[in-house]
Scaffold this active site. Structure first.
Site, PDB file in Angstrom:
ATOM      1  N   GLY A 203     -28.936 -73.601  58.065  1.00  0.00           N
ATOM      2  CA  GLY A 203     -28.901 -72.854  56.811  1.00  0.00           C
ATOM      3  C   GLY A 203     -27.482 -72.575  56.386  1.00  0.00           C
ATOM      4  N   THR A 207     -27.202 -66.886  55.307  1.00  0.00           N
ATOM      5  CA  THR A 207     -28.636 -66.863  55.057  1.00  0.00           C
ATOM      6  C   THR A 207     -29.399 -66.123  56.150  1.00  0.00           C
ATOM      7  OG1 THR A 207     -28.624 -69.100  55.936  1.00  0.00           O
ATOM      8  CG2 THR A 207     -28.911 -68.878  53.582  1.00  0.00           C
ATOM      9  N   HIS A 425      -9.889 -68.847  24.570  1.00  0.00           N
ATOM     10  CA  HIS A 425     -10.302 -69.752  25.652  1.00  0.00           C
ATOM     11  C   HIS A 425     -11.722 -69.405  26.116  1.00  0.00           C
ATOM     12  CE1 HIS A 425      -9.352 -72.113  29.429  1.00  0.00           C
ATOM     13  NE2 HIS A 425     -10.408 -71.397  29.808  1.00  0.00           N
ATOM     14  N   GLU A 426     -11.928 -68.133  26.437  1.00  0.00           N
ATOM     15  CA  GLU A 426     -13.247 -67.729  26.943  1.00  0.00           C
ATOM     16  C   GLU A 426     -14.309 -67.851  25.847  1.00  0.00           C
ATOM     17  OE1 GLU A 426     -13.645 -67.516  29.983  1.00  0.00           O
ATOM     18  OE2 GLU A 426     -11.547 -67.338  30.564  1.00  0.00           O
ATOM     19  N   ASP A 501     -10.574 -75.127  35.302  1.00  0.00           N
ATOM     20  CA  ASP A 501     -11.633 -75.767  34.510  1.00  0.00           C
ATOM     21  C   ASP A 501     -11.537 -77.275  34.639  1.00  0.00           C
ATOM     22  OD1 ASP A 501     -12.329 -73.299  33.579  1.00  0.00           O
ATOM     23  OD2 ASP A 501     -11.304 -73.504  31.652  1.00  0.00           O
TER      24      ASP A 501
HETATM   25  P1  ADP Z   1     -25.373 -66.414  59.123  1.00  0.00           P
HETATM   26  O1  ADP Z   1     -25.390 -66.250  60.600  1.00  0.00           O
HETATM   27  O2  ADP Z   1     -26.492 -67.265  58.601  1.00  0.00           O
HETATM   28  O3  ADP Z   1     -24.061 -66.800  58.536  1.00  0.00           O
HETATM   29  P2  ADP Z   1     -25.862 -63.620  59.218  1.00  0.00           P
HETATM   30  O4  ADP Z   1     -27.107 -63.603  59.998  1.00  0.00           O
HETATM   31  O5  ADP Z   1     -24.622 -63.293  59.937  1.00  0.00           O
HETATM   32  O6  ADP Z   1     -25.675 -65.005  58.468  1.00  0.00           O
HETATM   33  O7  ADP Z   1     -26.050 -62.687  57.960  1.00  0.00           O
HETATM   34  C1  ADP Z   1     -25.071 -61.777  57.570  1.00  0.00           C
HETATM   35  C2  ADP Z   1     -25.703 -60.530  57.036  1.00  0.00           C
HETATM   36  O8  ADP Z   1     -26.406 -60.777  55.836  1.00  0.00           O
HETATM   37  C3  ADP Z   1     -26.730 -59.943  57.965  1.00  0.00           C
HETATM   38  O9  ADP Z   1     -26.135 -59.088  58.891  1.00  0.00           O
HETATM   39  C4  ADP Z   1     -27.636 -59.193  57.019  1.00  0.00           C
HETATM   40  O10 ADP Z   1     -27.121 -57.913  56.762  1.00  0.00           O
HETATM   41  C5  ADP Z   1     -27.565 -59.995  55.753  1.00  0.00           C
HETATM   42  N1  ADP Z   1     -28.723 -60.880  55.614  1.00  0.00           N
HETATM   43  C6  ADP Z   1     -28.684 -62.223  55.555  1.00  0.00           C
HETATM   44  N2  ADP Z   1     -29.915 -62.734  55.395  1.00  0.00           N
HETATM   45  C7  ADP Z   1     -30.763 -61.696  55.363  1.00  0.00           C
HETATM   46  C8  ADP Z   1     -32.182 -61.584  55.236  1.00  0.00           C
HETATM   47  N3  ADP Z   1     -32.972 -62.655  55.098  1.00  0.00           N
HETATM   48  N4  ADP Z   1     -32.711 -60.354  55.257  1.00  0.00           N
HETATM   49  C9  ADP Z   1     -31.940 -59.277  55.395  1.00  0.00           C
HETATM   50  N5  ADP Z   1     -30.610 -59.314  55.534  1.00  0.00           N
HETATM   51  C10 ADP Z   1     -30.010 -60.510  55.513  1.00  0.00           C
HETATM   52 ZN    ZN Z   2     -11.717 -71.582  31.353  1.00  0.00          ZN
END
Ligand code: ADP
Ligand code: ZN
Length: 606
Positions: A203, A207, A425-426, A501
């Site tokens: 992932g 995530t 620009h924006e 850009d």
């Molecule tokens: P990875 O290991 O995939 O990089 P982590 O597990 O370290 O990510 O996630 C970092 C933080 O993000 C976690 O400590 C949590 O607070 C938050 N987080 C990420 N995904 C979730 C989820 N599905 N539900 C709740 N909290 C999440």
């Molecule tokens: Zn721009």
């Protein structure tokens, strides 16, 4: 802890030194006059004596006026015998308060011995100190090959369970099984089933891979050892392998347990793909992981969970049956998941009643779980800075921009001319995005500097989408270039503001041709082998698998796409110049305008 004792020791040594110096200085100053027996007898006779305190071998004499004097005597001879021997008048003696103090043993010995002892203490202390230091260094060298795995014990209060992980339903479903293996291994062994050893979590960063692995440990109530793949890789060959051995030994001792290896791609890349010295070390480490995984008894209830965001670079040996043969994919959260994640993370934060987390989820496409958790944290910090009791919607919306684009830099002040250019620009970006049918709607335009950008136009998709079409990309290209096109049309001059850009547009155009097969001219194929070469930690993407001539054609095609996009942008801006000016006026007045205000500018269109 060690540091504290060390500091304490140093302080103590100083204190000793100070005290001994002080005692040498102060002692002589207070010493009362010494007298002999004849003087004392004369004083008794003249009734000049107030009191006498008898110590072991000394008489402390206080005269009537309060003056003090001392008389040394033999310690064997008592005062009474002494006085008797000299035939002192007993009547005169009665007027004197005589007080006998026997010196306590400890104090006596302390006084006698301490002066000799202190230098020794110093020397011993010094040596001890040196030895400890040397030993410390030694220990560090010895522990080099030990794994630096951090342990989390699930018995503590901070236990994480599946309830703390929102979304990722599929992944959780798969991992319930793993929890069962850890809890009731007998059930599976009785049927002759082999308990899987390795689970690979795939992932994007943030995530929740680490979180999920911890949750598995929490659910099964087993210890959790975590180490990052990059920690295996050190300067010295062999250290990684020895750390792996140590880690597995530790795990076996603590079975059942979970070993979590984060960023396994740091060691688990395809072997033989590296250049330079570091790959030997990686190979050894990887081999050692494989050896350990193959080597341990299937009845040992240790499950290795490894996380990576790049399954494509992993060595196939890692993925063979009996190793990381279970694969669990964690997707980026969709809108429902985002709402769930926000719910989980807002549990301990007092949110204003009127906040709709659904709305926040709608506004945060592309945010990972970690981003969302960070977002709520930033919002809470902002609320605290404003001395509020609750986190309000304003705090959250404000933090979305911060997480997305970096903090505002209000001190980065544009002069009037720069402000005008940035506004045009924006406005160019925003106008073209508004006019083209396939682009995401504009949600915010700002000329407050953030990060390295002088201003920004934010477009947010209305829904999560996984597929993107050619027309979308072509229109996106036009939007990207519209900033500079607007500058050119209005001022007949361009600035450096369009640097990123242009880079973005070039990258996108190249991808259209070489990866997505979206250029009719270049046909339905990809260009460039995406092989990973690792050289001093950097990756060199892409190896050419096409001719010099094709490369030229690709270049031309990139040109064509960007030129066409610029022409499209120019056409829109020239036709709708009236709206461009309207947006600029609004921007200069308010610095930031949101969706509704932006759309209101087009109200007179019909
Ligand atoms: P990875 O290991 O995939 O990089 P982590 O597990 O370290 O990510 O996630 C970092 C933080 O993000 C976690 O400590 C949590 O607070 C938050 N987080 C990420 N995904 C979730 C989820 N599905 N539900 C709740 N909290 C999440
Ligand atoms: Zn721009």
């Amino acid at each position: 802890m060690k540091k504290i004792t060390k500091q304490f020791l140093i302080a103590f040594l100083f204190f000793l030194m100070f005290a001994s110096i002080l005692s040498f200085i102060t002692l002589p100053a207070e010493r009362p006059a010494a007298v002999n027996v004849t003087t004392l007898l004369a004083q008794i006779d003249e009734e000049k004596i107030e009191s006498i305190t008898v110590r072991e071998n000394q008489l402390d004499i206080t005269l009537v006026g309060g003056a003090k004097q001392v008389l040394e005597k033999e310690s064997s001879e008592s005062l009474s015998t002494l006085l008797k021997n000299y035939n002192v008048n007993p009547d005169k003696l009665k007027k004197i308060a005589i007080d006998v103090k026997s010196e306590s043993g400890v104090k006596f010995w302390a006084v006698a011995i301490l002066p000799f002892l202190i230098p020794f203490l110093f020397i011993f202390g010094f040596f001890w100190f040196m030895m400890r230091q040397a030993q410390g260094a030694n220990n560090k060298a010895m522990s080099f090959g030990q794994s630096r795995a951090r342990e989390f014990n699930p018995n503590k209060k901070l236990k994480i369970t599946f309830n703390d992980v929102a979304g990722v339903k599929e992944a959780k479903k798969e991992l319930v099984e793993v929890v069962d293996f850890l809890k009731n291994p007998k059930k599976f062994l009785a049927l002759g089933a082999k308990i899987p050893k390795g689970v690979l979590l795939l992932g994007a960063p943030g995530t929740g891979k680490t979180l999920l692995a911890k949750a598995v440990a929490g659910e099964a109530n087993v210890p959790f050892f975590s180490i990052s793949g990059s920690e295996f890789v050190e300067m010295f060959v062999g250290v990684g392998a020895s750390r792996v051995r140590d880690l597995f030994n530790k795990a076996k001792k603590n079975a059942p347990c979970i070993v979590f290896i984060d960023e396994i791609d740091a060691v688990g890349r395809q072997r033989g793909a590296g250049l330079g010295g570091s790959h030997d070390e990686r190979e050894q480490t990887l081999n050692q992981i494989l050896v350990e995984m193959d080597g341990f008894d299937p009845r040992t209830n240790v499950i290795i969970m490894a996380a990576t965001n790049r399954p494509d670079v992993l060595d196939s040996a890692l993925l063979r049956p009996g190793r990381f043969d279970r694969r669990v994919t964690l997707d980026m959260p969709d809108i429902n998941d985002r709402e769930e994640i926000l719910k989980v993370h807002s549990k301990e934060k007092p949110l204003a009643k009127n906040i709709s987390l659904r709305k926040v989820a709608e506004r945060t496409p592309g945010f990972s779980g970690a981003d969302l958790s960070n977002l709520l944290n930033e919002a809470a910090i902002l609320a605290a800075l404003e001395n509020k009791k609750e986190v309000s919607e304003y705090h959250i919306l404000h933090s979305i921009d911060k997480v997305l684009l970096g903090p505002e830099r209000r001190s980065y002040i544009l002069n009037e001319k720069e402000k005008e250019i940035t506004a045009y620009h924006e406005a160019g970006h925003a106008l073209v995005a508004h006019e083209l049918p396939h682009t995401d709607p504009v949600s915010k335009i700002s000329i407050v500097a953030r990060g390295s950008a002088a201003g920004f136009t934010l477009k947010l998709p209305t829904e999560d989408r996984r597929l993107h079409s050619r027309s979308e990309f072509l229109e996106d290209l036009a939007v990207m270039l519209a900033g500079q096109v607007a500058e050119r049309i209005v001022f007949n001059e361009v600035t450096t503001g369009a640097q990123s850009d242009l880079r973005q547009a070039t990258t996108l155009a190249k991808k259209l041709i070489t990866e997505y097969g979206m250029s009719e001219k270049m046909g339905l194929r990809t260009f460039g082998e995406r092989e990973e070469l690792i050289f001093l930690g950097k990756e060199i993407h892409e190896q050419r698998d096409y001719s010099e001539k094709t490369a030229e054609e690709i270049d031309k095609e990139i040109h064509r796409l960007t030129d066409e996009a610029a022409v499209l942008a120019e056409k829109i801006i020239k036709e709708k110049r009236r709206y461009l000016d309207k947006i600029v006026i609004a921007l200069k007045a308010k610095e930031t305008i949101e969706t509704d205000e932006f759309n209101a500018l087009f109200a007179d269109k019909e």
